[in-house]
Every structure is written in structure tokens, then in C-alpha cells.
Design an enzyme around this catalytic site. Structure first.
Site, short mmCIF file in Angstrom:
data_model
loop_
_atom_site.label_atom_id
_atom_site.label_comp_id
_atom_site.label_asym_id
_atom_site.label_seq_id
_atom_site.Cartn_x
_atom_site.Cartn_y
_atom_site.Cartn_z
N GLU B 60 0.88 -1.30 0.13
CA GLU B 60 -0.13 0.00 -0.04
C GLU B 60 0.76 1.23 -0.01
O GLU B 60 0.64 2.22 -0.66
CB GLU B 60 -0.92 -0.04 1.14
CG GLU B 60 -2.48 -0.86 1.23
CD GLU B 60 -1.93 -2.36 1.49
OE1 GLU B 60 -0.91 -2.74 1.82
OE2 GLU B 60 -2.85 -3.10 1.17
N HIS B 129 -10.81 -4.04 9.68
CA HIS B 129 -11.47 -3.77 8.50
C HIS B 129 -12.79 -2.79 8.66
O HIS B 129 -13.27 -2.90 7.47
CB HIS B 129 -11.82 -5.05 7.69
CG HIS B 129 -10.58 -5.89 6.98
ND1 HIS B 129 -9.53 -6.18 7.81
CD2 HIS B 129 -10.30 -6.36 5.82
CE1 HIS B 129 -8.58 -6.65 6.95
NE2 HIS B 129 -9.21 -6.84 5.88
#
Lengths: 339, 326
Positions: B60, B129
């Protein structure tokens, strides 16, 4: 994998025969001398309180920036770390505006908003000194992606220090650059210390880094970063490979800073003997000695350079001192570009 | 006005941008061959090719930073994150790099880039998440931050975000990808920094954004059944914040309830109500009520997750208890 030293030995020509033009040699020397004098002036003005914040000097490493950047074209991008004055000057950034930036003045490269660690000149495709260690790696892949996507023919040179090789972005970026065949020349300035931590205390894998590039299927080489001609020759080969193959190349430059990490560094972590040993390789001593002994130029040529550069530095300090402070309205400028 | 789901609206905005501007490309994990974790980019690889639909390694920090570099060299990259919680892996690149490059370079560089990411709780993905990291990113000068609550706003805001010359955090409520709504056929854009009054009322202003709007809509229905007329405002943009629209509503209703579906502690509504308190105190006839998710890591278990998530019933009870006596 062959080191560059090996590649060089396979060639019939010797370094001294590769480049023999007086002007070119004197230019290299002038740039290195400019950086050295600039840094000394920075140190002096830091002590005087004209320059604040953190100040990281490039003294000792001049040959790496000058030798490598001399091989680049106008369409090539440069990103680097926070020890960025040398790269900026080697790229031809305005000396006055660079000094003014360090003084935090409105006439500085970034209007006094970036300071020593964040020098930028987008017009010269000098996309920053970056002060989060390893933060510049992903930026380099992005710039290279743009070069590749737009087919500009440009490449990206990403300078980084040995300390940044333990950041995740280093490994991620080597991987991505190789997978996407991005035109990046990774230039490691291995000065043996990440701040006060010597390589042997923080790195598994020994004192050489270039061998690790093999893991990412990136061709690599090692060069004496204290030797401006070796640096130039190595970079030229590397740049040609990147331009021709499109993919990345990894060049490790063995170098050394003769001064502390920053002006606040007492250097308790290393011995004076080591510094003295490396100072024997000082490019600002060795290279002019070689120029004279090889009969490329005369002492008066060098003296002329010294005079010119010293005047440049004096002017730059004067320019910075007499420049205006940024207006208070500048506080809110340059946060967003108007849509 | 055709009715489509949120996912399709976002897809439409992306497709349109890819068709109209060759400098637009999309980078992200499994957005190409796989079609995207939430299927937003499904079919794009075939249509636009691997040069523009770029599957990235699971890195990322590096692919966000790659977007920043590409943007600073003249492209208009759109980054897709599988979850806004993954932005934490690339936080340095977003905050130190994307947001600060322009300022630190004295305006020499700009970063026209959109980071799209599913956000929020409610789909049983547990603590790593389910966070609403847009509330953290909304604080950072140099970034814009928006979060649509319906297909129409999603398309309008996405168009503006992609056209923007600045980095935009485009948070997509994970709960709402399947939400249906009308989308105008004629081209329109929604300016960044504009809240919308989705329903007019006179007794109280209900303010939220993103997935919170579903809770607010339910709250309004219950209040309406008790003859309380609520005005509903969708913040839509967390940076900048449209205080003008909120203030105007408060001058009319004299009461404010602000809802975060993010954790209450540190939620964006803390900032909003603090500023409202300073600037509109004379217009308020009672305390501002803040509701948010419980200050806990998001649990996986459905009942526990539900207990942490704000509910319309609880909000109504709070309003009746603290603010409006019926």
C-alpha cells in the site's frame, strides 16, 4: 553479477582516458567545490542562528552527487533524501534561492516553507529532498510510471542512504520497479551510518548492498563514490542501461560524510581514526591533485574557480540575508491548487 | 432518472473519466484481473488495458506513493484501497507526502489524485477492516475528504474529485455499495465542500454523512411519527466542511443532533459541533447532541457489532430525553 569495477576492468580504456576534456574536469571540480563551500557557509550560518531546524551537511559525499547527476538530461527526474543540498546544486538549482530557502526567506526555492530538508525545483525536475527516511522511494516509482506511460524518454534517479534500506518502501519499490520495468536508477549513497547507527549494528547481510538487488532481478553495481570520475563513468553505464532496457538499475556508491549526521551530532558513535582514514579520499583534495598531476589544468585554473565560487557563496549568503521574510498571508497559500 | 446502486454509480464515474482523459489511470490491489474486491472495476482491464488498469503488489505505501509521483508528473491516478483501514499502511505517503508536497515546494508541485476506499463498520469484518479512517484524514490540510451516502452524490462527487487538482480521499461506505438511488441522466457535478439538505424540517437538524445517513433517515421517520419535524443534512464533505449550510439550518430549527458511525471519540462531528457551538450558540435552544459508535475496537460478532453501532431508536430516545419534550 559483475561489479562495475569488474565491468570497468574488462574494458580496455582507463579512466583517465575516458574523459580528458579540461572543461569537463574543471566543471566537475567547480561543482564539488561549490557544494563544499556552500555547506561550510551553511554550517557557519547555522551557528549564527540564520539557519534553523535540522541541518544535514553533504561534506565528504560531493563526488557522488556531482559525478552521477552530470550524466542526466533535462527530462530526467531526481528525488533524494534530506541531505539534499549537494544534489540540488549539482542539478543546477539556483545557489541564491537555495541559500534563501535555508534562511526561510520569501525568495527561497519554496518561499521559505520547506527549509533545508525539502529543496524543490519542479522546473528542473528536482522533485525534492524528502525527510521521512525512505519516503522518496514510492515517489520515484510514480515519476517513473509517468515517464513510461507518457513515453517521454526520461528516467528517474532516486538517491537514498543506507539507513533507508531497512524501510519497507525500499523493498516494495525495488520489487514494483522491477515488475513494471520502470526507468529508475536507484543510487545508494552508502556512507556507512544511518544517523549514529553503523551498518553492522542494524543490517543483516554485510556491508555491501548492491548484491541484494539480485533478489528483485535488478542489475546492480558498486562504485567508489569518493572518486568523481568513477562515479560519472558508472552512472553513465547505468543510465544507458536504464534508457535502453527501460527497467531499473541499482548503483551502490561507497562514500562517507566527514561531519556529523546533523549540526547537533557529537559523533560519539564513531572513532576519529575512521574519519581521518576516509578524509584521505576527500574528493576535494584528491581530484584537484589528479587534475594538476595529469596536466589537465594549472593551479591558476583552480584558483580562478575558488575565487568565482567563493564570490557566489558570499553573494548567496548576502542575498539570503537581505531577502524579505514571507508575508503572513503566505501561511494560507500553496495548500491547495485552485480547481 | 434511472435507479442504480452505489457500486454502479462509482463505476460509471470511473469509466467516464477513463474514457474522457487519457491521463487517468487506476492503481490498486486486484482491480484488474480479479475485478476489484467490491467489483467496482470489473471489466475495466479488458476495456482499458493493463497500462491504465494497473494491478499492484500488496504494497500500500508504495502504490499510494506511486500515485503521488505519477500525479506530480502530470497524470491523474485513481488509487483503490480494499479498505480504508489499509490506508494506515500507507499513511506516511498520504499525510507526509500527498498532503504536504504542494506546501513544502512553495506551490511548485500539485497532486491531482483520488484515493478511493471502502469505509466503516456494519459488515462483520472486525477491528482491522471496519474503521472509519476518513475521520483521521479529514484533519490534514492539503487533502480533501468526501464520503457520499447515495448513488447520485457518489457520481457527482467522484466527477469533481477526479477533476480536482488536489489529493482527494473518497471514502465509500462499505455498507452502501448495494444501496439503490436515482441518478440524473444529464451531466452534473457536486462541488467538494458542499453539504446537502436532503429533507427540510423545522424542529431539529439531524446531521451525519456516509452510512450514518441511513440511521438518520430512520431516525427522522420515528420522529415524524411523533410529530417532530426534522431537517436532514448530509455533510458529504469532511474537509472542507460546509458550515454555512449547517448554520442556516440551525437558525431555523434551533436544535442539532450530529451522528458519527465512526467512534464518537475523535469522530469528525466533535470538530463540527465545536465550531457550531462557537459560531451559532445564540441560535441554539438546547445542548448539541452527539452520537457516535462506541469507543471500542469493532467486534466481529453480529450482535456485539450491532451494539457498538448507533441505532435510530437510541438516537430518538436521547433526543426525547435531552432536547425535545413531547
Amino acid at each position: 553479477m559483475a561489479t562495475l569495477k569488474q565491468e570497468k576492468n574488462n574494458k580496455t580504456s582507463k579512466l583517465t582516458q575516458v574523459v580528458d576534456e579540461k572543461k569537463e574536469m574543471l566543471d566537475l571540480y567547480k561543482q564539488m567545490f561549490l557544494i563544499r563551500q556552500f555547506e561550510l557557509a551553511c554550517g557557519e550560518n547555522y551557528t549564527k542562528g540564520n539557519i534553523r531546524g535540522f541541518l544535514h551537511l553533504y561534506i565528504g559525499q560531493e563526488a557522488t552527487a556531482v559525478g552521477s547527476i552530470s550524466c542526466l538530461n533535462d527530462q530526467d527526474y531526481i528525488v533524494t533524501h534530506y541531505r539534499d543540498h549537494g544534489h540540488a546544486l549539482a542539478r543546477g538549482l539556483d545557489v541564491n534561492r537555495s541559500m534563501a530557502e535555508l534562511f526561510g526567506k520569501a525568495s527561497g526555492l519554496s518561499k521559505g516553507k520547506g527549509g533545508s530538508m525539502h529543496l524543490f525545483d519542479a522546473g528542473k525536475k528536482f522533485m525534492g529532498g524528502h525527510a521521512i527516511v525512505g519516503g522518496q522511494f514510492p515517489l520515484a516509482t510514480g515519476l517513473a510510471l509517468a515517464c513510461q506511460y507518457k513515453k517521454t524518454g526520461g528516467i528517474v534517479v532516486c538517491f537514498f542512504g543506507d539507513g533507508s534500506t531497512n524501510q519497507g518502501t525500499y523493498h516494495e519499490t525495488l520489487n514494483l520497479a522491477s515488475v513494471w520495468k520502470l526507468p529508475i536508477l536507484f543510487i545508494l549513497e552508502n556512507n556507512k551510518y544511518g544517523m549514529g547507527s553503523s551498518i553492522d549494528r542494524v543490517r543483516a547481510g554485510g556491508e555491501d548492498f548492491y548484491t541484494g538487488a539480485n533478489t528483485y532481478d535488478i542489475p546492480a553495481a558498486q562504485v567508489d563514490g569518493m572518486d568523481v570520475l568513477a562515479e560519472k563513468e558508472a552512472t553513465k553505464i547505468a543510465v544507458d542501461k536504464v534508457r535502453q532496457n527501460g527497467g531499473p538499475f541499482y548503483l551502490e556508491c561507497k562514500t562517507f560524510r566527514f561531519v556529523g549526521h546533523s549540526l547537533a551530532d557529537g559523533q560519539k558513535y564513531r572513532k576519529t581514526d575512521e574519519i581521518k582514514e576516509w578524509e584521505k579520499k576527500d574528493p576535494l583534495t584528491k581530484f584537484p591533485e589528479w587534475i594538476l598531476s595529469a596536466g589537465i589544468a594549472k593551479k591558476t585554473d583552480l584558483e580562478k574557480i575558488h575565487q568565482e565560487v567563493n564570490k557566489n557563496i558570499e553573494d548567496a549568503v548576502n542575498f539570503a540575508e537581505t531577502s524579505l521574510e514571507p508575508k503572513s498571508s503566505e501561511l494560507y497559500e500553496d495548500i491547495y491548487k485552485i480547481d | 432518472m434511472p435507479e442504480i446502486v452505489m457500486r454502479e454509480a462509482i463505476k460509471m464515474g470511473l469509466e467516464e473519466a477513463l474514457e474522457n482523459d487519457p491521463n487517468v489511470l487506476i492503481l490498486g490491489e486486484d482491480i484488474g484481473a480479479y475485478g476489484g474486491a467490491y467489483a467496482v472495476t470489473d471489466g475495466f482491464l479488458k476495456k482499458f488495458g493493463p497500462e491504465r488498469i494497473k494491478d499492484t503488489p500488496i504494497s500500500e505505501a508504495t502504490f499510494i506513493g506511486t500515485g503521488i509521483g505519477a500525479a506530480s508528473a502530470g497524470l491523474r491516478p485513481i488509487i483503490e484501497l480494499m479498505s480504508i483501514s489499509f490506508s494506515l499502511v500507507g499513511f506516511d505517503q498520504i499525510v507526509n507526502m500527498a498532503a504536504n508536497l504542494r506546501y513544502m515546494s512553495g506551490g511548485q508541485i500539485h497532486v491531482p489524485m483520488v484515493i478511493r476506499a471502502p469505509t466503516g463498520a456494519g459488515v462483520q469484518l472486525a477491528a482491522t477492516h471496519s474503521q472509519s479512517v476518513e475521520t483521521w484524514l479529514a484533519e490534514v490540510p492539503g487533502l480533501y475528504c468526501v464520503c457520499p451516502s447515495n448513488p447520485k452524490d457518489a457520481l457527482g462527487l467522484l466527477r469533481t474529485s477526479i477533476k480536482s487538482n488536489n489529493p482527494v480521499i473518497f471514502a465509500e461506505p462499505a455498507l452502501l455499495y448495494g444501496l439503490k438511488g436515482d441518478v440524473p441522466e444529464d451531466y452534473y457535478e457536486i462541488p467538494l465542500g458542499s453539504a446537502s439538505v436532503s429533507k427540510e424540517g423545522k424542529d431539529i437538524t439531524l446531521l451525519s454523512y456516509g452510512a450514518g445517513m441511513s440511521v438518520i433517515n430512520d431516525t427522522e421517520k420515528i420522529l415524524s411519527s411523533k410529530n417532530i419535524s426534522a431537517e436532514i443534512i448530509d455533510l458529504r464533505s469532511l474537509n472542507p466542511i460546509d458550515y454555512k449550510t449547517i448554520g442556516k439550518s440551525i437558525k431555523k430549527t434551533n436544535h442539532l443532533l450530529a451522528l458519527d458511525t465512526a467512534r464518537k471519540n475523535g469522530g469528525i462531528m466533535g470538530e463540527v459541533v465545536s465550531n457550531i457551538q462557537e459560531d451559532f450558540n445564540d441560535w441554539l435552544d438546547g445542548p448539541i447532541i452527539r452520537v457516535g459508535a462506541k469507543d471500542v475496537p469493532w467486534p466481529y460478532n453480529k450482535n456485539l457489532e450491532g451494539a457498538a453501532y448507533p441505532s435510530a431508536e437510541n438516537i430518538v430516545n436521547t433526543i426525547l430525553e435531552k432536547l425535545i419534550k413531547v
